[in-house]
Design a protein around this motif. Structure first.
Motif, PDB file in Angstrom:
ATOM      1  N   GLN A 560      20.182 -18.123  -7.649  1.00 39.40           N
ATOM      2  CA  GLN A 560      19.195 -18.103  -6.566  1.00 39.40           C
ATOM      3  C   GLN A 560      18.116 -17.053  -6.767  1.00 39.40           C
ATOM      4  N   GLY A 561      18.283 -16.139  -7.695  1.00 34.13           N
ATOM      5  CA  GLY A 561      17.257 -15.153  -7.973  1.00 34.13           C
ATOM      6  C   GLY A 561      17.626 -13.746  -7.547  1.00 34.13           C
ATOM      7  N   SER A 562      16.661 -12.826  -7.747  1.00 38.61           N
ATOM      8  CA  SER A 562      16.896 -11.402  -7.465  1.00 38.61           C
ATOM      9  C   SER A 562      15.762 -10.855  -6.622  1.00 38.61           C
ATOM     10  N   ASN A 563      16.082  -9.752  -5.922  1.00 43.14           N
ATOM     11  CA  ASN A 563      15.087  -9.078  -5.093  1.00 43.14           C
ATOM     12  C   ASN A 563      15.209  -7.573  -5.334  1.00 43.14           C
ATOM     13  N   PHE A 564      14.183  -6.975  -5.942  1.00 44.93           N
ATOM     14  CA  PHE A 564      14.164  -5.531  -6.174  1.00 44.93           C
ATOM     15  C   PHE A 564      13.166  -4.899  -5.204  1.00 44.93           C
ATOM     16  N   SER A 565      13.654  -3.881  -4.440  1.00 45.64           N
ATOM     17  CA  SER A 565      12.818  -3.193  -3.449  1.00 45.64           C
ATOM     18  C   SER A 565      12.621  -1.745  -3.870  1.00 45.64           C
ATOM     19  N   VAL A 566      11.349  -1.321  -3.849  1.00 46.59           N
ATOM     20  CA  VAL A 566      11.006   0.075  -4.154  1.00 46.59           C
ATOM     21  C   VAL A 566      10.476   0.726  -2.875  1.00 46.59           C
ATOM     22  N   PHE A 567      11.143   1.780  -2.434  1.00 52.81           N
ATOM     23  CA  PHE A 567      10.705   2.511  -1.237  1.00 52.81           C
ATOM     24  C   PHE A 567      10.051   3.821  -1.668  1.00 52.81           C
ATOM     25  N   LEU A 568       8.815   4.059  -1.188  1.00 46.41           N
ATOM     26  CA  LEU A 568       8.089   5.288  -1.508  1.00 46.41           C
ATOM     27  C   LEU A 568       7.649   5.975  -0.228  1.00 46.41           C
ATOM     28  N   PRO A 569       7.665   7.324  -0.199  1.00 48.09           N
ATOM     29  CA  PRO A 569       7.225   8.048   0.991  1.00 48.09           C
ATOM     30  C   PRO A 569       5.754   7.755   1.289  1.00 48.09           C
ATOM     31  N   ALA A 570       5.434   7.546   2.564  1.00 48.27           N
ATOM     32  CA  ALA A 570       4.041   7.287   2.976  1.00 48.27           C
ATOM     33  C   ALA A 570       3.332   8.617   3.218  1.00 48.27           C
ATOM     34  N   LEU A 571       3.248   9.436   2.163  1.00 41.69           N
ATOM     35  CA  LEU A 571       2.616  10.754   2.257  1.00 41.69           C
ATOM     36  C   LEU A 571       1.332  10.774   1.457  1.00 41.69           C
ATOM     37  N   ARG A 572       0.439  11.723   1.774  1.00 44.94           N
ATOM     38  CA  ARG A 572      -0.811  11.868   1.044  1.00 44.94           C
ATOM     39  C   ARG A 572      -1.226  13.330   1.062  1.00 44.94           C
ATOM     40  N   ASN A 573      -2.139  13.675   0.103  1.00 48.48           N
ATOM     41  CA  ASN A 573      -2.664  15.043   0.036  1.00 48.48           C
ATOM     42  C   ASN A 573      -4.027  15.144   0.708  1.00 48.48           C
ATOM     43  N   THR A 574      -5.006  14.361   0.221  1.00 54.42           N
ATOM     44  CA  THR A 574      -6.383  14.425   0.722  1.00 54.42           C
ATOM     45  C   THR A 574      -6.924  13.025   0.854  1.00 54.42           C
ATOM     46  N   GLU A 575      -8.078  12.899   1.482  1.00 58.57           N
ATOM     47  CA  GLU A 575      -8.746  11.594   1.568  1.00 58.57           C
ATOM     48  C   GLU A 575      -9.172  11.147   0.184  1.00 58.57           C
ATOM     49  N   LEU A 576      -8.932   9.893  -0.126  1.00 60.15           N
ATOM     50  CA  LEU A 576      -9.276   9.367  -1.445  1.00 60.15           C
ATOM     51  C   LEU A 576     -10.782   9.182  -1.556  1.00 60.15           C
ATOM     52  N   SER A 577     -11.349   9.716  -2.626  1.00 61.13           N
ATOM     53  CA  SER A 577     -12.796   9.588  -2.841  1.00 61.13           C
ATOM     54  C   SER A 577     -13.137   8.202  -3.355  1.00 61.13           C
ATOM     55  N   GLN A 578     -14.430   7.829  -3.238  1.00 66.85           N
ATOM     56  CA  GLN A 578     -14.877   6.539  -3.732  1.00 66.85           C
ATOM     57  C   GLN A 578     -14.702   6.432  -5.230  1.00 66.85           C
ATOM     58  N   ALA A 579     -14.946   7.556  -5.910  1.00 69.37           N
ATOM     59  CA  ALA A 579     -14.758   7.569  -7.378  1.00 69.37           C
ATOM     60  C   ALA A 579     -13.313   7.278  -7.730  1.00 69.37           C
ATOM     61  N   GLY A 580     -12.390   7.809  -6.918  1.00 71.73           N
ATOM     62  CA  GLY A 580     -10.963   7.564  -7.162  1.00 71.73           C
ATOM     63  C   GLY A 580     -10.615   6.114  -6.988  1.00 71.73           C
ATOM     64  N   ILE A 581     -11.196   5.497  -5.960  1.00 68.59           N
ATOM     65  CA  ILE A 581     -10.924   4.084  -5.724  1.00 68.59           C
ATOM     66  C   ILE A 581     -11.441   3.234  -6.871  1.00 68.59           C
ATOM     67  N   GLU A 582     -12.619   3.550  -7.347  1.00 74.26           N
ATOM     68  CA  GLU A 582     -13.194   2.783  -8.455  1.00 74.26           C
ATOM     69  C   GLU A 582     -12.356   2.933  -9.722  1.00 74.26           C
ATOM     70  N   SER A 583     -11.782   4.127  -9.914  1.00 79.50           N
ATOM     71  CA  SER A 583     -11.033   4.369 -11.143  1.00 79.50           C
ATOM     72  C   SER A 583      -9.793   3.490 -11.237  1.00 79.50           C
ATOM     73  N   MET A 584      -9.321   3.018 -10.100  1.00 82.80           N
ATOM     74  CA  MET A 584      -8.145   2.165 -10.132  1.00 82.80           C
ATOM     75  C   MET A 584      -8.480   0.755 -10.593  1.00 82.80           C
ATOM     76  N   LYS A 585      -9.754   0.368 -10.516  1.00 86.88           N
ATOM     77  CA  LYS A 585     -10.134  -0.997 -10.847  1.00 86.88           C
ATOM     78  C   LYS A 585     -10.495  -1.149 -12.305  1.00 86.88           C
ATOM     79  N   ASP A 586      -9.711  -0.511 -13.184  1.00 87.06           N
ATOM     80  CA  ASP A 586      -9.911  -0.618 -14.629  1.00 87.06           C
ATOM     81  C   ASP A 586      -8.984  -1.708 -15.143  1.00 87.06           C
ATOM     82  N   ASP A 587      -9.456  -2.967 -15.050  1.00 90.40           N
ATOM     83  CA  ASP A 587      -8.592  -4.093 -15.411  1.00 90.40           C
ATOM     84  C   ASP A 587      -8.186  -4.080 -16.870  1.00 90.40           C
TER      85      ASP A 587
END
Length: 605
Positions: A560-587
């Motif tokens: 029937q298949g498998s289900n893997f769940s990853v739980f991560l803390p919903a914590l942050r340090n600072t507001e994410l800059s626009q440059a940071g957001i763009e850097s993630m879109k490096d396909d």
């Protein structure tokens, strides 16, 4: 021989005349009884008390049969005689003091009296009468003897309790034997005791404690062979040896103690569980024999000492064995740690060494495709694709081994950033669509939240999700689906980001679920042979998740298949800059990483 005026002192005429003596006796003993003189005489003759009356001249006026028996005379030979002439076996001064006090002060008194040889004990009472005094006594010898025996029994019980308690609580019972044996010695009225303990290395008896021997005798008897002297015989035969009337004995084994004036000697073996641990002997210079009660006490003390000494020796042997086991275990653990360190060091070195030729291979492939790509035949392109695929596979293995060595050595570092986990998860999912399409697998991404910025190490998170996607796509059959879901869930009272990777693959057997996150473990050869691997991907994914402060949970059912769940803390340090957001879109970067993770598959270049 009959006394002068004997008729005057005969008991019957004495009581029949109702003399003043009888009147005095009645006042003291039979007041208002109404008995006749004959009744009184019959009563006095029947009792077990010695009963006499004395007039003021200290002459016997009456003596019953028990009193005459105690004094050693016939009754008729005492009547009329002065009491002091008939008391050869008593201390006249001591008895006379009590009788004169009662006669002179006209007061009753009680006292105890021992015969001169202390063979008999009497409880005496003296009462004044009209014509003199009345004296009666009870032979308390048996009572006193019983009282003495009870006192001795209590002393013995207290002594045994003390010996048992002190031996039981001592870690070195052999060091307190002398102190305890001195008390036993005193109780037994002995003047000598000797305690030997077995020296297992020399297979001899060594004197541990003694009393009553001079220095020369101690030195001579310090060591004994089994069978030598009385103690040696006791240890050899494991039986008690008793020597009595030693001064009249010609036994060669008693020669030494006979010269020391010892008259009686008893040696007991210290035996526990059939093993002799020593001997204990008591000796007397005052008596020729020991009573059975004395011997029973010696045996009881010997048994208590044997138990204590054997207990300590057993504990010491067990402790030594335990320490040896601990030492061996520590050495084994140290050797194992060193072996692991050497292995990790080797893996680190060999992994770095592998990266250099792999880099050369990738460069050569890119150069060939760039400079002469159009000139390559279809067959040559196939060879280049195979070279690239296997090189990526080797690069993935090298990267995983390097990460394991970093984790084991505690050198794994994290590069924390505030990142939109929704956007990053979507981009990673899209980067592997080419591999899903290759197997005609439907790959979906669903999120219940539009944006969530959390503190995370981007590279580690990418490795986690790519590994889970790689396994899901590799083990899911054609035409089925793999779904990546993202939502907020509560875990242990805290709201956390939950990333789920669900597939419709073959599933994992329940008995294998406990070990899927172990290093170098593969679920089953029939499963894993469908895709290459060495069984370290899930181990690293779980470790990375834990380093990020999260947890990974797996659920699966075969077919029937498998289900893997990853739980991560919903914590942050600072507001994410626009440059940071763009850097993630490096396909292109994500696709390169995905190609390494999916190197087991052969996508179209």
């Amino acid at each position: 021989m009959k006394c002068k005026n004997a008729d005057k002192y005969s008991p019957h005429s004495f009581f029949s005349r109702q003399s003043s003596v009888v009147t005095g006796m009645n006042k003291v003993l039979f007041e208002q009884t109404g008995y006749s003189g004959k009744d009184i005489v019959n009563f006095l003759e029947s009792i077990c008390l010695g009963f006499v009356t004395l007039d003021q001249d200290w002459r016997f006026t009456y003596i019953n049969r028990q009193a005459a028996l105690d004094l050693g005379y016939e009754p008729e030979n005492l009547l009329g005689r002065v009491v002091w002439d008939c008391m050869e076996f008593v201390n006249k001064a001591e008895i006379g003091e009590h009788l004169r006090r009662a006669m002179q002060k006209r007061k009753s008194l009680n006292f105890e009296y021992y015969c001169s040889d202390r063979s008999q004990h009497f409880n005496c009472s003296v009462h004044p009468s009209a014509s003199g005094i009345i004296v009666y006594w009870e032979d308390a010898t048996k009572y006193k003897h019983a009282q003495k025996e009870v006192f001795r029994y209590r002393r013995k019980a207290d002594l045994l309790y003390e010996v048992a308690e002190k031996l039981h609580t001592s870690n070195r019972p052999q060091s307190i034997i002398k102190k305890l044996c001195l008390k036993v010695n005193d109780f037994l009225d002995c003047q000598v005791f000797i305690n030997y303990l077995v020296d297992e290395k020399k297979n001899k008896l060594k004197m541990n404690a003694c009393w009553g021997l001079d220095d020369q005798a101690k030195k001579k008897l310090e060591w004994l062979d089994y069978g030598a002297s009385l103690c040696g015989r006791t240890a050899r035969d494991k039986t008690r040896v008793i020597a009595e009337n030693i001064q009249n004995s010609n036994d060669i084994d008693t020669e030494c103690i006979r010269m020391d004036g010892i008259r009686a000697y008893a040696c007991h073996p210290l035996v526990e569980k059939g093993k002799v641990v020593g001997t204990l002997a008591f000796a007397s210079r005052k008596k020729d024999t020991f009573s059975q009660d004395d011997l029973a006490l010696m045996k009881a003390v010997s048994d208590l000492m044997a138990i204590a000494i054997n207990r300590v020796r057993t504990e010491r042997a067990m402790n030594q064995q335990h320490q040896q086991i601990l030492k061996s275990e520590r050495e084994r653990i140290d050797a194992l740690k060193r072996s692991i360190e050497i292995k990790d060091e080797f893996l680190s070195i060999i992994s770095h060494e592998f990266k250099t030729p792999l880099a050369v291979i990738f460069s050569a492939i890119q150069t060939m495709e760039h400079t002469c790509g159009s000139e390559l035949t279809e067959k040559a392109r196939g060879f280049i694709s195979k070279i690239r695929q296997n090189s990526l596979r080797q690069l993935r293995l090298v990267n995983n081994l390097l990460d394991i060595t970093r984790i084991n050595s505690g050198e794994l570092s994290l590069n924390w950033k505030d990142i939109d986990i929704v956007a990053l998860t979507r981009d990673i999912t899209r980067s592997v669509e080419v591999f899903a399409k290759q197997k005609n697998i439907i790959l979906e991404f669903n999120s219940s939240i539009k944006q969530k910025i959390i503190r995370v190490d981007q590279e580690k998170y990418e490795r986690i999700l790519l590994n889970l996607l790689s396994n899901a796509i590799k083990f899911t059959s054609e035409g089925k689906s793999v779904i990546v879901g993202l939502s907020m869930k509560k875990r242990h009272g805290s709201r956390m980001i939950c990333i789920e990777v669900r597939d419709e693959g073959m599933g994992i057997p329940s008995e294998k679920m406990e070990c899927i996150f172990d290093r170098f473990v593969q679920v089953d050869s029939s499963f894993t042979r469908q895709a290459e691997g060495v069984g370290i991907g899930l181990y690293l994914a779980k470790k990375f998740t834990e380093f990020l402060g999260g947890a990974m949970i797996a659920k699966s059912r075969v077919g029937q298949g498998s289900n893997f769940s990853v739980f991560l803390p919903a914590l942050r340090n600072t507001e994410l800059s626009q440059a940071g957001i763009e850097s993630m879109k490096d396909d292109n970067r994500l696709l390169s990483i995905a190609r390494v993770e999916f190197s087991d598959m052969d996508p179209t270049p």
